[in-house]
Scaffold this active site. Structure first.
Site, PDB file in Angstrom:
ATOM      1  N   ASN A   1     -13.175   4.068 -11.531  1.00  0.00           N
ATOM      2  CA  ASN A   1     -13.281   3.718 -12.945  1.00  0.00           C
ATOM      3  C   ASN A   1     -12.815   2.276 -13.097  1.00  0.00           C
ATOM      4  OD1 ASN A   1     -13.133   3.471 -15.700  1.00  0.00           O
ATOM      5  ND2 ASN A   1     -11.379   4.840 -15.951  1.00  0.00           N
ATOM      6  N   TRP A   2     -13.785   1.397 -13.296  1.00  0.00           N
ATOM      7  CA  TRP A   2     -13.447  -0.034 -13.329  1.00  0.00           C
ATOM      8  C   TRP A   2     -12.912  -0.467 -14.695  1.00  0.00           C
ATOM      9  CZ3 TRP A   2     -18.310  -2.433 -10.449  1.00  0.00           C
ATOM     10  CH2 TRP A   2     -18.354  -1.929  -9.141  1.00  0.00           C
ATOM     11  N   LYS A   3     -12.935   0.424 -15.659  1.00  0.00           N
ATOM     12  CA  LYS A   3     -12.414   0.127 -17.005  1.00  0.00           C
ATOM     13  C   LYS A   3     -13.019  -1.196 -17.532  1.00  0.00           C
ATOM     14  CE  LYS A   3      -8.266   2.579 -15.673  1.00  0.00           C
ATOM     15  NZ  LYS A   3      -6.902   2.926 -16.028  1.00  0.00           N
TER      16      LYS A   3
ATOM     17  N   HIS B   1     -11.227  10.183 -21.328  1.00  0.00           N
ATOM     18  CA  HIS B   1     -10.197   9.455 -20.579  1.00  0.00           C
ATOM     19  C   HIS B   1      -8.991   9.225 -21.502  1.00  0.00           C
ATOM     20  CE1 HIS B   1      -8.113   6.274 -18.455  1.00  0.00           C
ATOM     21  NE2 HIS B   1      -8.765   6.663 -17.372  1.00  0.00           N
TER      22      HIS B   1
ATOM     23  N   GLU C   1      -7.154   6.792 -22.016  1.00  0.00           N
ATOM     24  CA  GLU C   1      -7.171   5.526 -22.768  1.00  0.00           C
ATOM     25  C   GLU C   1      -8.063   5.642 -23.996  1.00  0.00           C
ATOM     26  OE1 GLU C   1      -8.126   3.080 -19.412  1.00  0.00           O
ATOM     27  OE2 GLU C   1      -6.123   3.441 -18.601  1.00  0.00           O
TER      28      GLU C   1
ATOM     29  N   GLU D   1      -5.513  13.959 -15.022  1.00  0.00           N
ATOM     30  CA  GLU D   1      -4.890  12.644 -14.970  1.00  0.00           C
ATOM     31  C   GLU D   1      -3.642  12.636 -15.840  1.00  0.00           C
ATOM     32  OE1 GLU D   1      -7.994   9.512 -13.731  1.00  0.00           O
ATOM     33  OE2 GLU D   1      -7.928   9.577 -15.897  1.00  0.00           O
TER      34      GLU D   1
ATOM     35  N   GLY E   1      -2.093   3.930 -14.066  1.00  0.00           N
ATOM     36  CA  GLY E   1      -1.827   2.490 -14.093  1.00  0.00           C
ATOM     37  C   GLY E   1      -0.355   2.134 -14.050  1.00  0.00           C
TER      38      GLY E   1
ATOM     39  N   SER F   1      -2.765   6.483 -10.318  1.00  0.00           N
ATOM     40  CA  SER F   1      -2.185   5.667  -9.254  1.00  0.00           C
ATOM     41  C   SER F   1      -2.499   6.174  -7.843  1.00  0.00           C
ATOM     42  CB  SER F   1      -0.684   5.513  -9.467  1.00  0.00           C
ATOM     43  OG  SER F   1      -0.427   4.891 -10.715  1.00  0.00           O
TER      44      SER F   1
ATOM     45  N   GLY G   1      -8.531   4.293 -10.713  1.00  0.00           N
ATOM     46  CA  GLY G   1      -8.559   3.124 -11.582  1.00  0.00           C
ATOM     47  C   GLY G   1      -8.304   1.852 -10.799  1.00  0.00           C
ATOM     48  N   GLY G   2      -7.069   1.356 -10.879  1.00  0.00           N
ATOM     49  CA  GLY G   2      -6.703   0.070 -10.282  1.00  0.00           C
ATOM     50  C   GLY G   2      -7.184  -0.137  -8.850  1.00  0.00           C
TER      51      GLY G   2
HETATM   52  C1  PEP Z   1      -7.788   6.039 -14.373  1.00  0.00           C
HETATM   53  O1  PEP Z   1      -7.842   5.158 -15.206  1.00  0.00           O
HETATM   54  O2  PEP Z   1      -8.597   6.978 -14.418  1.00  0.00           O
HETATM   55  C2  PEP Z   1      -6.754   5.939 -13.349  1.00  0.00           C
HETATM   56  C3  PEP Z   1      -6.468   6.990 -12.649  1.00  0.00           C
HETATM   57  O3  PEP Z   1      -6.132   4.724 -13.222  1.00  0.00           O
HETATM   58  P1  PEP Z   1      -5.100   4.295 -12.052  1.00  0.00           P
HETATM   59  O4  PEP Z   1      -5.699   4.741 -10.748  1.00  0.00           O
HETATM   60  O5  PEP Z   1      -5.032   2.800 -12.150  1.00  0.00           O
HETATM   61  O6  PEP Z   1      -3.823   4.965 -12.347  1.00  0.00           O
END
Ligand code: PEP
Length: 250
Positions: free
Chosen positions: A9-11, A96, A98, A166, A172, A212, A233-234
């Site tokens: 997920n590149w957000k 999600h 966010e 999640e 993040g 993470s 994500g990251g």
């Molecule tokens: C996400 O946004 O779905 C996520 C899991 O982010 P991160 O891996 O950065 O925690």
């Protein structure tokens, strides 16, 4: 045996050019590893076309980060499932944290989006997860069960659905749930699905973990019996890290 699914997920990151470069690097580094698990990337809307072109002849799935629940109309800033389909998206992420936290998504609007996507034949990744306050208050199961039940309301067939657990406190933040903490919630989600849809559907449903995930913790997380891949994500913004995580999923 459930095939694991790993999605980046590149957000709201990467310009169109940068997104093309990132997915090209991922493709190059993945080589023939695609046989083991399903892999997807979710760039921001403007980069979907470019990324779609690069992965056209590969097994990588194009994933959208959100969709609206109407076909068209006066919904400034929104994108319909048909638009996403026309770009070649195979999956869309809904719910999600966010989106829930910053854009007012509720279980009800998540459910509307999910049902619209399924009705149009698109597969859906529905995210659920508790906040730190909820975990510390001992209501993780309650919150996640409600998100699962309300998010799936009116859905008769889970064929096109993947769930992503999640924990909000792990997204993040660099704080990952331990494999045992994550597994515990995955087991509980699967039990909820068993109650709602029966044994076979529960055994087939894939539940990703997200929060993470990094190359250094992916192997132990994915080794848990009820963790069927990850929503990343990251770490998905660096080809090397994302490919290492995909390889950890087999
Ligand atoms: C996400 O946004 O779905 C996520 C899991 O982010 P991160 O891996 O950065 O925690």
């Amino acid at each position: 045996m459930r095939k694991k699914v790993v999605v980046g997920n590149w957000k709201m990151n990467k310009t169109v050019t940068e997104a093309g470069e990132l997915v090209s690097a991922i493709l190059e580094q993945l080589g023939d590893c695609l046989v083991g698990c399903e892999v997807g990337v979710a760039p921001a809307f403007p980069a979907l076309t470019e990324v779609g072109k690069v992965i056209e002849r590969s097994d990588i799935r194009l994933v959208a980060q959100n969709c609206h629940y109407e076909d068209d109309g006066a919904y400034t800033g929104e994108v319909s499932v048909r638009m996403l389909e026309s770009l070649g998206c195979a999956y869309v992420i809904v719910g999600h944290s966010e989106r829930r936290q910053y854009f007012g998504e509720t279980n009800r609007t998540v459910n509307l989006r999910l049902r619209k996507a399924l009705a149009e034949g698109m597969q859906v990744i529905m995210c659920v997860g508790e906040t730190l306050e909820e975990r510390e208050g001992g209501v993780t199961d309650e919150v996640v069960t409600e998100q699962v039940k309300e998010g799936l309301e009116g859905v008769g067939d889970l064929g096109g659905v993947v769930l992503a657990y999640e924990p909000v406190w792990a997204i993040g933040t660099g704080k990952t749930a331990t494999p045992e903490q994550a597994e515990e919630v995955h087991v509980s989600i699967r039990a909820t699905i068993r109650d709602m849809y029966g044994d076979i559907a529960a055994e087939h449903l894939r539940i990703q973990y997200g929060g993470s995930v990094k190359p250094s913790n992916a192997v132990e997380l994915f080794a848990m019996p009820n963790i069927d891949g990850g929503l990343i994500g990251g770490a998905s913004l660096k080809a090397e890290d994302f490919v290492a995580i995909v390889k950890a999923a087999g």
